[in-house]
Design a protein around this motif. Structure first.
Motif, PDB file in Angstrom:
ATOM      1  N   LEU A 119       0.819  -1.172  -0.094  1.00 56.46           N
ATOM      2  CA  LEU A 119       0.007   0.094   0.146  1.00 56.46           C
ATOM      3  C   LEU A 119       0.846   1.343  -0.211  1.00 56.46           C
ATOM      4  O   LEU A 119       1.792   1.371   0.662  1.00 56.46           O
ATOM      5  N   SER A 120       0.530   2.175  -0.697  1.00 58.72           N
ATOM      6  CA  SER A 120       1.172   3.393  -0.863  1.00 58.72           C
ATOM      7  C   SER A 120       1.363   4.247   0.432  1.00 58.72           C
ATOM      8  O   SER A 120       2.469   4.842   0.702  1.00 58.72           O
ATOM      9  N   LEU A 121       0.323   4.226   1.094  1.00 59.79           N
ATOM     10  CA  LEU A 121       0.264   4.775   2.615  1.00 59.79           C
ATOM     11  C   LEU A 121      -0.047   3.705   3.526  1.00 59.79           C
ATOM     12  O   LEU A 121      -1.303   3.038   3.796  1.00 59.79           O
ATOM     13  N   PRO A 122       0.937   2.864   4.212  1.00 57.00           N
ATOM     14  CA  PRO A 122       0.523   2.031   5.046  1.00 57.00           C
ATOM     15  C   PRO A 122      -0.198   2.481   6.276  1.00 57.00           C
ATOM     16  O   PRO A 122      -0.022   3.386   6.848  1.00 57.00           O
ATOM     17  N   PRO A 123      -1.318   1.633   6.625  1.00 62.76           N
ATOM     18  CA  PRO A 123      -2.091   2.024   7.753  1.00 62.76           C
ATOM     19  C   PRO A 123      -1.688   1.939   9.039  1.00 62.76           C
ATOM     20  O   PRO A 123      -0.817   1.109   9.135  1.00 62.76           O
ATOM     21  N   LEU A 124      -2.327   2.812   9.991  1.00 63.46           N
ATOM     22  CA  LEU A 124      -1.854   2.461  11.313  1.00 63.46           C
ATOM     23  C   LEU A 124      -2.157   1.245  11.871  1.00 63.46           C
ATOM     24  O   LEU A 124      -3.342   1.026  11.476  1.00 63.46           O
ATOM     25  N   LEU A 125      -1.509   0.560  12.628  1.00 67.43           N
ATOM     26  CA  LEU A 125      -1.975  -0.649  13.307  1.00 67.43           C
ATOM     27  C   LEU A 125      -2.077  -0.402  14.810  1.00 67.43           C
ATOM     28  O   LEU A 125      -1.139  -0.027  15.433  1.00 67.43           O
ATOM     29  N   ILE A 126      -3.478  -0.820  14.992  1.00 63.68           N
ATOM     30  CA  ILE A 126      -3.673  -0.499  16.587  1.00 63.68           C
ATOM     31  C   ILE A 126      -4.419  -1.822  17.036  1.00 63.68           C
ATOM     32  O   ILE A 126      -5.316  -2.287  16.324  1.00 63.68           O
ATOM     33  N   SER A 127      -3.770  -2.456  17.895  1.00 61.08           N
ATOM     34  CA  SER A 127      -4.191  -3.868  18.402  1.00 61.08           C
ATOM     35  C   SER A 127      -4.419  -3.709  19.802  1.00 61.08           C
ATOM     36  O   SER A 127      -3.783  -3.183  20.776  1.00 61.08           O
TER      37      SER A 127
END
Length: 510
Positions: A119-127
């Motif tokens: 992905l061109s803009l990696p998503p924030l990962l919130i776990s």
């Protein structure tokens, strides 16, 4: 009305009432409202903006409900993803929706990273917090909930998008169904009305919240101030039923797979869930034999046979009072909705004639995300009134009183020996045979006849043979609808939403 307003309303009227139970965790309406407020504020601080997509990839845990309402309170659009999907399926959704963030659990972090690669803009990962430390670069869900604070944006227009939810892909590549706040409000209001939903109801949901049928259990409960009991699945039916008894469950959604499991439990006696008031069925029609079996197993309990699809949540339901007269029907249109069975020119067909079901109402999808051609095919104006209507792709017929009967998917129709065959009718006949738990019919190419009809069944009676089933079919079906062969399986392949995956059986050659 915007969807998050439903939660604020219930939290004001009954703050201490239990909203969601999952395992040993119980959240009151006040807690669900406050925790989703704080998470929404944290999302805004992390750069989630108005109109951004935020994926929610979680099992049926309380944090899933918190996440959904937090995303909406931040003015963003939530994209539920079924955690049963493999990396390839998740990747299709992430690369199509391009979410700004993914809210998930520790066990799915590696899956999310694999699926979002490229992905061109990696998503924030919130776990959600795990027993061990979260990997570097992953934000802790629990801390964002605990420490979030600050002003939230003013509630926007209820015509804005609330959700993009992806179709199961059982008939092709998954498509992102765009649902506005107003459409989801209309659907949940109509469902609550015909179910006579009450604040005293306790609903047990073993269906994924990432699945439209499961999600609306949450929305209808929040709308009416009822109590939702979340179960991750129905893999251990005895434990789920024990939970239902302990919580005095009054309502439970079923899909045919769950209904078959209940009917196969020989030790389950009538009245096993004394507080139960109603059962519902959607996703796929229940065979009439299953309807009869459930009514015997749960005497006095209202059984609602319904029809819906991702693009409008729900379209029709059968009043339980009509079950004796109309077993096999999914009834008539839900409140504030119109349905019609039409021909290829979109003109209504006479009773008894098979045609495509179209739906009109305030609960229709906006269209498919970034797929104008598919949207044009599905949403077209009624040639008589000019009103936009949803073409479902499902074949129905009506009887002389206007009751709807599902025939099958347009894509599933077969031509066998020159005759049109709806696999659904063959499956219904197989399910009337004692000992058959599930059945699916499908066609395979044949160099001489063009298409040969096959079937696969799951049986609870080990003495049942192919010959028994073929004879059973021959007694109730025309010759051209009797399968050529019938195979026995311990289980049938399912989609992530629990539907029998007919296409996988065709491709497997079983």
């Amino acid at each position: 009305m915007r969807i998050e307003a439903l939660l604020r309303q219930s939290a004001r009227s009954a703050p201490d009432k239990v909203a969601v139970t999952a395992g040993d965790t119980r959240l009151s309406y006040a807690e669900l409202d406050a925790q989703s407020d704080r998470l929404a504020a944290s999302l805004l601080k992390e750069g989630v903006g108005q109109g951004d997509r935020v994926a929610v990839l979680m099992e049926n845990i309380p944090e899933a409900a918190i996440a959904i309402f937090a995303v909406l309170k931040a003015g963003a659009i939530f994209c539920p993803i079924n955690p049963q999907l493999k990396a390839g399926g998740v990747a299709l959704i992430l690369h199509d929706a391009r979410p700004r963030a993914i809210l998930t659990q520790a066990r799915f972090i590696a899956l999310c990273r694999e699926a979002s690669a490229g992905l061109s803009l990696p998503p924030l990962l919130i776990s959600k917090r795990a027993p061990t430390a979260l990997p570097e670069g992953v934000l802790p869900f629990d801390e964002l909930v605990e420490n979030g604070g600050g002003a939230l944006p003013e509630a926007g227009d209820d015509g804005k998008l609330a959700m993009i939810i992806y179709t199961s892909g059982s008939t092709g590549r998954p498509k992102g169904v765009m649902m506005s706040h107003s459409a989801m409000d209309a659907a949940s209001r109509s469902i609550a009305l015909y179910l006579d939903h009450r604040s005293s109801d306790v609903v047990l949901c073993p269906l994924p919240l990432a699945f439209t049928y499961g999600l609306y259990q949450l929305l209808v409960c929040v709308r009416t101030g009822a109590h939702l009991v979340l179960e991750r699945n129905f893999a251990f039916p005895h434990a789920v039923l024990e939970k239902a008894r302990a919580e005095n469950v009054t309502g439970m959604p079923l899909v045919p797979t769950i209904a078959a499991m209940l009917l196969a439990m020989k030790e389950l006696e009538p009245g096993a869930l004394p507080a139960l008031r109603y059962l519902t069925n959607a996703a796929a029609p229940l065979p009439p034999s299953h309807v009869d079996g459930l009514r015997k197993l749960f005497p006095g309990v209202l059984l609602y046979c319904m029809y819906g699809l991702t693009e409008c949540a729900r379209a029709a339901y059968l009043d339980p009072a009509e079950l004796d007269r109309k077993n096999g029907s999914v009834g008539k249109a839900i409140p504030d909705t119109e349905v019609a069975v039409v021909d290829e020119q979109d003109h209504p067909v006479p009773a008894g004639t098979v045609g495509e079901l179209v739906v009109r109402g305030p609960h229709l999808m906006r269209g498919y995300w970034e797929n104008a051609e598919a949207t044009r095919q599905a949403l077209r104006p009624d040639p008589l009134s000019g009103r936009l209507q949803l073409h479902t792709g499902d074949l129905f017929r009506t009887d002389g009183e206007g009751f709807l009967y599902f025939v099958g998917r347009k894509d599933d129709m077969l031509k066998v020996r020159g005759e049109k065959v709806a696999p659904r009718e063959v499956e219904a006949a197989l399910c009337t045979c004692p000992g058959v738990v599930e059945a699916v019919a499908f066609g395979r190419p044949d160099p001489v006849q063009g298409t040969i009809l096959h079937a696969a069944v799951v049986a609870s009676d080990p003495s049942l043979t192919e010959r028994d089933l073929l004879r059973h079919c021959a007694r109730s079906l025309p010759d051209f609808m009797v399968p050529k062969t019938i195979g026995f399986h311990t289980e049938l392949p399912k989609t992530a939403s629990g539907k029998i995956a007919r296409r996988l059986l065709v491709e497997s050659g079983d």
